[in-house]
Scaffold this motif. Structure first.
Motif, short mmCIF file in Angstrom:
data_model
loop_
_atom_site.label_atom_id
_atom_site.label_comp_id
_atom_site.label_asym_id
_atom_site.label_seq_id
_atom_site.Cartn_x
_atom_site.Cartn_y
_atom_site.Cartn_z
N LEU A 69 -33.53 10.40 2.98
CA LEU A 69 -32.34 9.73 4.26
C LEU A 69 -33.40 9.10 5.33
N VAL A 70 -34.40 9.93 5.78
CA VAL A 70 -35.43 9.35 6.84
C VAL A 70 -35.76 8.04 6.64
N GLN A 84 -27.17 2.40 2.47
CA GLN A 84 -27.89 3.79 2.06
C GLN A 84 -27.85 4.80 3.23
N SER A 85 -28.01 4.45 4.60
CA SER A 85 -27.79 5.28 5.59
C SER A 85 -26.54 5.84 5.31
N ILE A 86 -25.23 5.19 5.60
CA ILE A 86 -23.92 5.66 5.45
C ILE A 86 -23.42 6.47 4.17
N ALA A 109 -26.72 22.90 7.83
CA ALA A 109 -27.09 22.14 9.06
C ALA A 109 -26.83 20.79 9.32
N GLY A 110 -25.97 20.09 8.43
CA GLY A 110 -25.94 18.79 8.52
C GLY A 110 -26.99 17.91 8.91
N LEU A 111 -26.87 16.93 9.90
CA LEU A 111 -28.13 15.88 9.98
C LEU A 111 -28.95 16.51 11.06
N THR A 138 -23.70 10.46 4.88
CA THR A 138 -22.40 11.31 4.81
C THR A 138 -22.35 12.24 3.97
N TRP A 139 -23.09 12.34 2.76
CA TRP A 139 -23.35 13.18 1.57
C TRP A 139 -24.03 14.41 2.22
#
Length: 316
Positions: free
Chosen positions: A48-49, A218-220, A232-234, A224-225
């Motif tokens: 994701l980064v 890609q970010s969305i 810990a989420g994002l 979200t996934w």
């Protein structure tokens, strides 16, 4: 008077080569930064980064292309065909990046990057089927020599069996590398198809629109996934912002250059010359990660170098 993507490919027959070399260099820095994040963030968060932290740079580049010229260029006409090509490329690029990071955990940095270059023959095949871009005999020869180098590089280290047999290429690292190559091949064809469908005034506008739209998707999607699946989420991704900014900025630069090259030249030619990334990765592998190469790996790198030089010679 504007110049469409096809004119750029025929007028500046050499320009795409330095663009690809710069893209490969930026991508090497991005790969190294992402690898350093994999242990602390995990594979998907480190993937994701690349997109989340690269998106602001892509947006900034797109804005500058409209603000800097004395006469603002016309906005290209977006179509569902274009969006579909970009969405296809964006989805498979996520899978390719994740597979590459997994391959890096199995083998050294340079070899993991090289295994991903098995995409070249797959790009040629998909490009011929879906885009009607058939490589010449010289291109097939160059791609074949370079791919032979990939096969040598996928031989497992001593202790895992080093005989050249069918089982040699059934190791987990080879599997991740081939998966990465397949995903990158489909992504490349998607982005090349998008560049042809957009027909922007310049390859730079084509690149900026393509990268911005792809990284937004890609970010969305991946963000979200991860927010849904990870306890810990994002937050870990946000806390690692220093290294992530390096990975994101270099990733955005590499993507912008790749997209520009796709607007100038066929996907198979671009990805074959892009194998020069392996040489850059070798330098990082030895200097940064202190990894050593075996004899078969050195021979494999040499074969890839021969294939790349031979292909470039056809255009210079």
């Amino acid at each position: 008077m504007t110049t469409n993507t096809m004119d750029w490919g025929t007028t500046f027959t050499w320009l795409w080569v330095p663009v690809v070399l710069l893209a490969a260099g930026a991508q090497t820095v991005r790969n190294a930064a992402q690898r350093s994040l994999t242990g602390s963030l995990g594979t998907w968060a480190a993937t994701l980064v690349r997109f989340l932290y690269g998106l602001p740079f892509a947006l900034g580049c797109l804005a500058l292309l409209y603000l800097l010229p004395a006469e603002m260029p016309a906005a290209p006409r977006l179509s569902w065909t274009y969006v579909g090509w970009i969405a296809l490329g964006a989805a498979f690029q996520i899978g390719a990046t994740a597979a590459l990071l997994l391959a890096m955990q199995q083998r050294n940095f340079a070899v993991a990057v090289t295994l991903s270059k098995s995409e070249v023959l797959q790009v040629a095949l998909f490009g011929a089927v879906f885009l009607a871009e058939w490589p010449s005999a010289n291109m097939w020869l160059a791609m074949g020599v370079a791919t032979a180098g990939v096969m040598l590089l996928s031989v497992p280290p001593a202790g895992a069996g080093t005989r050249l047999s069918p089982r040699t290429w059934l190791s987990r690292s080879a599997g991740y590398g081939l998966l990465c190559g397949a995903c990158f091949a489909i992504a490349t064809v998607g982005f090349r198809g998008g560049a042809l469908a957009l027909d922007a005034p310049t390859p730079w506008l084509s690149a900026a629109w393509g990268v911005t739209l792809a990284q937004l998707m890609q970010s969305i999607a991946l963000g979200t996934w991860i927010a849904w699946r990870e306890p810990a989420g994002l937050m870990p991704v946000l806390r690692s912002w220093r290294v992530s900014l390096l990975a994101g900025s270099m990733g955005a630069m590499a993507s912008l250059l790749w997209f520009a090259a796709y607007a100038m030249q066929s996907a198979s030619a671009v990805r074959t010359v892009g194998m020069v990334e392996v040489v850059f990765s070798l330098v990082v592998s030895r200097r940064v990660f202190r990894e050593r190469l075996r004899r078969t790996e050195t021979l494999g790198l040499a074969l890839m170098g021969v294939g790349i030089v031979y292909l470039c010679w056809q255009y210079l």
